[in-house]
Design a protein around this motif. Structure first.
Motif, PDB file in Angstrom:
ATOM      1  N   ASN A   2       0.932  -1.190  -0.006  1.00 46.57           N
ATOM      2  CA  ASN A   2       0.047   0.118  -0.064  1.00 46.57           C
ATOM      3  C   ASN A   2       0.995   1.144  -0.009  1.00 46.57           C
ATOM      4  O   ASN A   2       1.627   1.300   0.628  1.00 46.57           O
ATOM      5  CB  ASN A   2      -0.949   0.088   1.261  1.00 46.57           C
ATOM      6  N   PRO A  16      -1.847   6.732  14.262  1.00 46.18           N
ATOM      7  CA  PRO A  16      -2.499   5.419  14.141  1.00 46.18           C
ATOM      8  C   PRO A  16      -3.288   4.967  15.556  1.00 46.18           C
ATOM      9  O   PRO A  16      -2.880   5.584  16.532  1.00 46.18           O
ATOM     10  CB  PRO A  16      -1.140   4.584  14.420  1.00 46.18           C
ATOM     11  N   ASP A  40      -6.204  -5.103  19.082  1.00 48.63           N
ATOM     12  CA  ASP A  40      -5.681  -6.529  18.826  1.00 48.63           C
ATOM     13  C   ASP A  40      -6.486  -7.519  19.591  1.00 48.63           C
ATOM     14  O   ASP A  40      -6.057  -8.531  19.944  1.00 48.63           O
ATOM     15  CB  ASP A  40      -4.200  -6.845  19.306  1.00 48.63           C
ATOM     16  N   PHE A  78     -12.362  -3.215  11.489  1.00 50.79           N
ATOM     17  CA  PHE A  78     -11.280  -3.871  10.855  1.00 50.79           C
ATOM     18  C   PHE A  78     -10.728  -2.525   9.926  1.00 50.79           C
ATOM     19  O   PHE A  78     -11.346  -2.280   9.107  1.00 50.79           O
ATOM     20  CB  PHE A  78     -11.824  -5.093   9.975  1.00 50.79           C
ATOM     21  N   ALA A  79      -9.784  -1.943  10.423  1.00 48.03           N
ATOM     22  CA  ALA A  79      -9.316  -0.613   9.961  1.00 48.03           C
ATOM     23  C   ALA A  79      -9.037  -1.081   8.554  1.00 48.03           C
ATOM     24  O   ALA A  79      -9.163  -0.253   7.445  1.00 48.03           O
ATOM     25  CB  ALA A  79      -8.336  -0.219  10.672  1.00 48.03           C
ATOM     26  N   GLU A  80      -8.392  -2.133   8.081  1.00 45.35           N
ATOM     27  CA  GLU A  80      -7.836  -2.634   6.659  1.00 45.35           C
ATOM     28  C   GLU A  80      -9.154  -2.771   5.744  1.00 45.35           C
ATOM     29  O   GLU A  80      -8.827  -2.252   4.606  1.00 45.35           O
ATOM     30  CB  GLU A  80      -6.909  -3.841   6.893  1.00 45.35           C
ATOM     31  N   THR A  81     -10.173  -2.943   6.251  1.00 44.59           N
ATOM     32  CA  THR A  81     -11.212  -3.255   5.084  1.00 44.59           C
ATOM     33  C   THR A  81     -12.219  -2.298   5.283  1.00 44.59           C
ATOM     34  O   THR A  81     -13.249  -2.254   4.647  1.00 44.59           O
ATOM     35  CB  THR A  81     -11.895  -4.754   5.154  1.00 44.59           C
ATOM     36  N   GLU A  99      -5.849  -8.159  13.635  1.00 44.63           N
ATOM     37  CA  GLU A  99      -6.234  -7.032  12.545  1.00 44.63           C
ATOM     38  C   GLU A  99      -7.526  -6.558  12.992  1.00 44.63           C
ATOM     39  O   GLU A  99      -8.332  -5.627  12.573  1.00 44.63           O
ATOM     40  CB  GLU A  99      -6.310  -7.861  11.355  1.00 44.63           C
ATOM     41  N   CYS A 100      -7.986  -6.818  14.553  1.00 50.93           N
ATOM     42  CA  CYS A 100      -9.153  -6.257  14.858  1.00 50.93           C
ATOM     43  C   CYS A 100      -9.060  -5.302  16.214  1.00 50.93           C
ATOM     44  O   CYS A 100      -8.183  -5.394  17.204  1.00 50.93           O
ATOM     45  CB  CYS A 100     -10.101  -7.499  15.403  1.00 50.93           C
TER      46      CYS A 100
END
Length: 107
Positions: A2, A16, A40, A78-81, A99-100
């Motif tokens: 990314n 962050p 996490d 879920f920040a990534e999605t 990831e959570c």
């Protein structure tokens, strides 16, 4: 991989959210519903009981979606999605998942 786009000069740099904000209390909704952040960490529930909201742009949007659902113990962000999963009171509990970010509704 990314790539990060440069932000306009008039905006503050994005900070962050996790893990530095673990334990933070966030507020949302008309009644200022409080949520405690668990980095996490995820709620686990039966799949058929979980409501998913997609394409959100921030953890604040997930907090708002969670606050709008009155019968919830909390949410997973879920920040990534950009997905927010809303969990009912019958959740199986919290568990570790990198990831959570779990948002625990404080009553």
């Amino acid at each position: 991989m990314n790539s990060v786009l440069p932000r306009p000069q008039d905006l503050l740099p994005e900070i962050p959210f996790c893990p530095t904000n673990d334990g933070t209390i966030l507020y949302s909704g008309s009644e200022k519903t409080p949520f405690k952040v668990h980095c996490d960490t995820c709620y686990f529930s039966s799949v058929e009981l979980v409501k998913s909201v997609s394409n959100l742009d921030s953890i604040d949007a997930c907090v708002q979606a969670c606050a709008d659902s009155s019968e919830t113990v909390g949410c997973n962000w879920f920040a990534e999605t950009g997905e927010c999963r809303i969990h009912p009171y019958s959740t199986e509990g919290l568990g570790s998942l990198k990831e959570c970010t779990a948002l625990e509704r404080i009553r």
